[in-house]
Design a protein around this motif. Sequence first.
Motif, PDB file in Angstrom:
ATOM      1  N   GLN A  60       0.840  -1.188   0.000  1.00 24.60           N
ATOM      2  CA  GLN A  60       0.000   0.000   0.000  1.00 24.60           C
ATOM      3  C   GLN A  60       0.887   1.255   0.000  1.00 24.60           C
ATOM      4  N   TRP A  61       0.345   2.318  -0.680  1.00 27.50           N
ATOM      5  CA  TRP A  61       1.027   3.630  -0.675  1.00 27.50           C
ATOM      6  C   TRP A  61       0.061   4.659  -0.060  1.00 27.50           C
ATOM      7  N   PHE A  62       0.651   5.506   0.787  1.00 29.88           N
ATOM      8  CA  PHE A  62      -0.094   6.569   1.450  1.00 29.88           C
ATOM      9  C   PHE A  62       0.679   7.890   1.290  1.00 29.88           C
ATOM     10  N   GLN A  71      -3.426   9.242   3.991  1.00 27.98           N
ATOM     11  CA  GLN A  71      -4.428   9.081   2.937  1.00 27.98           C
ATOM     12  C   GLN A  71      -3.895   8.057   1.939  1.00 27.98           C
ATOM     13  N   LYS A  72      -4.622   6.926   1.777  1.00 26.95           N
ATOM     14  CA  LYS A  72      -4.196   5.861   0.880  1.00 26.95           C
ATOM     15  C   LYS A  72      -4.455   6.269  -0.565  1.00 26.95           C
ATOM     16  N   ILE A  73      -3.479   5.916  -1.388  1.00 28.16           N
ATOM     17  CA  ILE A  73      -3.620   6.203  -2.812  1.00 28.16           C
ATOM     18  C   ILE A  73      -3.450   4.953  -3.680  1.00 28.16           C
ATOM     19  N   MET A  80      -5.276  -8.272  -6.825  1.00 25.16           N
ATOM     20  CA  MET A  80      -5.699  -6.984  -7.407  1.00 25.16           C
ATOM     21  C   MET A  80      -4.636  -5.902  -7.218  1.00 25.16           C
ATOM     22  N   GLN A  81      -4.775  -4.853  -8.086  1.00 27.10           N
ATOM     23  CA  GLN A  81      -3.998  -3.593  -7.990  1.00 27.10           C
ATOM     24  C   GLN A  81      -5.005  -2.461  -8.141  1.00 27.10           C
ATOM     25  N   VAL A  82      -5.124  -1.629  -7.112  1.00 24.06           N
ATOM     26  CA  VAL A  82      -6.167  -0.605  -7.114  1.00 24.06           C
ATOM     27  C   VAL A  82      -5.532   0.753  -6.828  1.00 24.06           C
ATOM     28  N   VAL A  83      -5.867   1.742  -7.719  1.00 27.84           N
ATOM     29  CA  VAL A  83      -5.508   3.152  -7.477  1.00 27.84           C
ATOM     30  C   VAL A  83      -6.732   3.823  -6.907  1.00 27.84           C
ATOM     31  N   ASP A  84      -6.599   4.375  -5.728  1.00 33.23           N
ATOM     32  CA  ASP A  84      -7.737   5.003  -5.067  1.00 33.23           C
ATOM     33  C   ASP A  84      -8.265   6.172  -5.885  1.00 33.23           C
ATOM     34  N   ARG A  85      -9.577   6.274  -5.891  1.00 35.64           N
ATOM     35  CA  ARG A  85     -10.231   7.335  -6.625  1.00 35.64           C
ATOM     36  C   ARG A  85     -10.306   8.603  -5.780  1.00 35.64           C
ATOM     37  N   LEU A 117       4.970  16.455  -0.260  1.00 36.68           N
ATOM     38  CA  LEU A 117       4.366  15.758   0.877  1.00 36.68           C
ATOM     39  C   LEU A 117       5.276  14.603   1.308  1.00 36.68           C
ATOM     40  N   GLU A 118       4.869  13.949   2.377  1.00 36.16           N
ATOM     41  CA  GLU A 118       5.571  12.742   2.815  1.00 36.16           C
ATOM     42  C   GLU A 118       4.759  11.526   2.351  1.00 36.16           C
ATOM     43  N   PHE A 119       5.449  10.561   1.723  1.00 41.83           N
ATOM     44  CA  PHE A 119       4.813   9.380   1.164  1.00 41.83           C
ATOM     45  C   PHE A 119       5.277   8.156   1.964  1.00 41.83           C
TER      46      PHE A 119
END
Length: 595
Positions: A60-62, A71-73, A80-85, A117-119
């Motif tokens: 996961q990436w935030f 905030q998850k992105i 699965m591979q999901v990019v948050d909307r 930002l910080e990732f």
Amino acid sequence: MDARLSASLLAGLVLLLHGFTAWAIVEVSMEDRVEVFKGDTAQMTCMFTSDDGIGALTIQWFYVLRTGEKQKIYYQDATMQVVDRATPFTDRIMVNVTAATGEVVLTITDVQLKDQLEFICLVKSLTDGVSEGRTKLLVFERPDFPTIEGVQTGIYVHEEMLSKIGSCEVKNGFPKPNITWYRNNAPLRASDVVKVMPSTTTESSGLFSVRSELSLKVMKEDKDAQFYCEVTYLVPGGTRMTETGRINITVYYPSTAVHVWVESPKGKIKEGDSIMFNCHGNGNTPSSVYVIRHKDNEYALESNMFVLENVTRLQSGHYECISMDMETYEELTGNTTVFVNYLDRAVVMPTVMEVAQGEKLTATCNALSSLQTHTAWFKENRKLSVGHTLMVEGATFDTAGIYRCVVTVPEIDGMETMATLRVNVKGAPEFMNPKHRVMEESVATTVDLSCHVRGFPAPSVIWTTSDGKVLKTTSQTEREDGVHSMVSVEVTSDLTAFCNASNEYGADAASFDIKAKGSGVIIAVIIICILLLAILGSVLYFLYKKGKICGRSGKRDLTKEKSSKDNIVVEMKSDNTEDAVLLGVNGEKLPPSNQ
């Protein structure tokens, strides 16, 4: 008791082993920061290690909000591979996972300032092992080229307050650029005599514009100083620097001394020159007023210059230049001495002289001057002598005329004066042209006769002819070297004319013998014409008598045989007789019967 203790120890060992295995299964590492220019693409790499395969991992990436919340992105597992909307990165991110190397790369395109930002990269295994890494994304933008503007008004050194020197400005940088002021390559730091006032503006784009104003306690030395600004700004991987152009300021400082001198003419001054004075203090305050004083006269200066025109010897002397600062009322004085050289008009003694022929001529010429003079005598542009005294032995008529005495000052060009002497030599008239002339002129022409006679007093000239007739003078001019007289004479016959000149010392005359050409020929022509007319009349009368001319009754037949004699007969008849005398061609007299 022993059984329960053994069971507890076994359970604890299992738990310990289970915990150790969970800590060791997943390990994540990331760089502290990733730096990129605005608009470029950023890549953040998340390195992981795990005993489980990639299919047993959840990635996961935030990003961290300003509030500190995550905030998850992005989410990825075995299925699965999901990019948050509905996130700022929904359309701009891409994640690549390389299991062989244990790399998860997050790519963000078209990076903007708000992306700073910080990732967080979080990796979790099925055995409940979890680990995360953090990276700060730093965004940069090069600022525009900096500008500098200096004050346009002059600055007085005696100002008690700090004086504004100028301002520097750099626009549209990120992060905020820094401005440092320099004077002659030395940085200026805030102190009691230096004040730097920076200000920052955040533009609507999020970029920063920085402005800095410099104020100083100005000193006289600052009149030649160069001021400029150095701008430093951050870029990915380092720092960059740029400089503005150099500016100067106008520094007003009071004079401590005043100097005055003659700008022109260079060298010695003579009467009639124009003197240009230059008066300057070693200060430059515009409030200073300059005045030149000579004796009881004062002259105001404009632009530190003053001109005295057409000077005389009375303007020689001591000149003071006075400088007064109208703000401090401090007065300073400088001085110089001027001497105006002079040359008075030349004086000739005497100015008119009359001498008899053969006498000695002596005259003097002098001119008062402040410098050494040179005197020369001239007659008709020919130099006669050098010195104050003119001496001529044995005067003649050639001695008469105008003499010029020229006095010059060799040290100064154009310094010159002149006077004249008129010399008259007394004596009887003397002709300049030959006293006897013979001329041949045609009859009925007009001849101009002239004579040039000299003497003093000026001779009186009268024209006469040999028979005593007085001729009217056409023109008569008295010249420097004598009298020039002219008369016009009409030639009708031989003539002798006289130019008679006389004065109190004697008299003389010049003669002009005019021979008339053409009078004998005319008489001969007249006689021949008379004879021809007589012969023509006789022939006509003869023909009339013989009937050869119409109108006479006794006509003869024109067809009659011609007389054997071919002699031509001419009838001669006198005025007082009717008788006719016939003459042959040889002059023989014929009898009347042959008429």
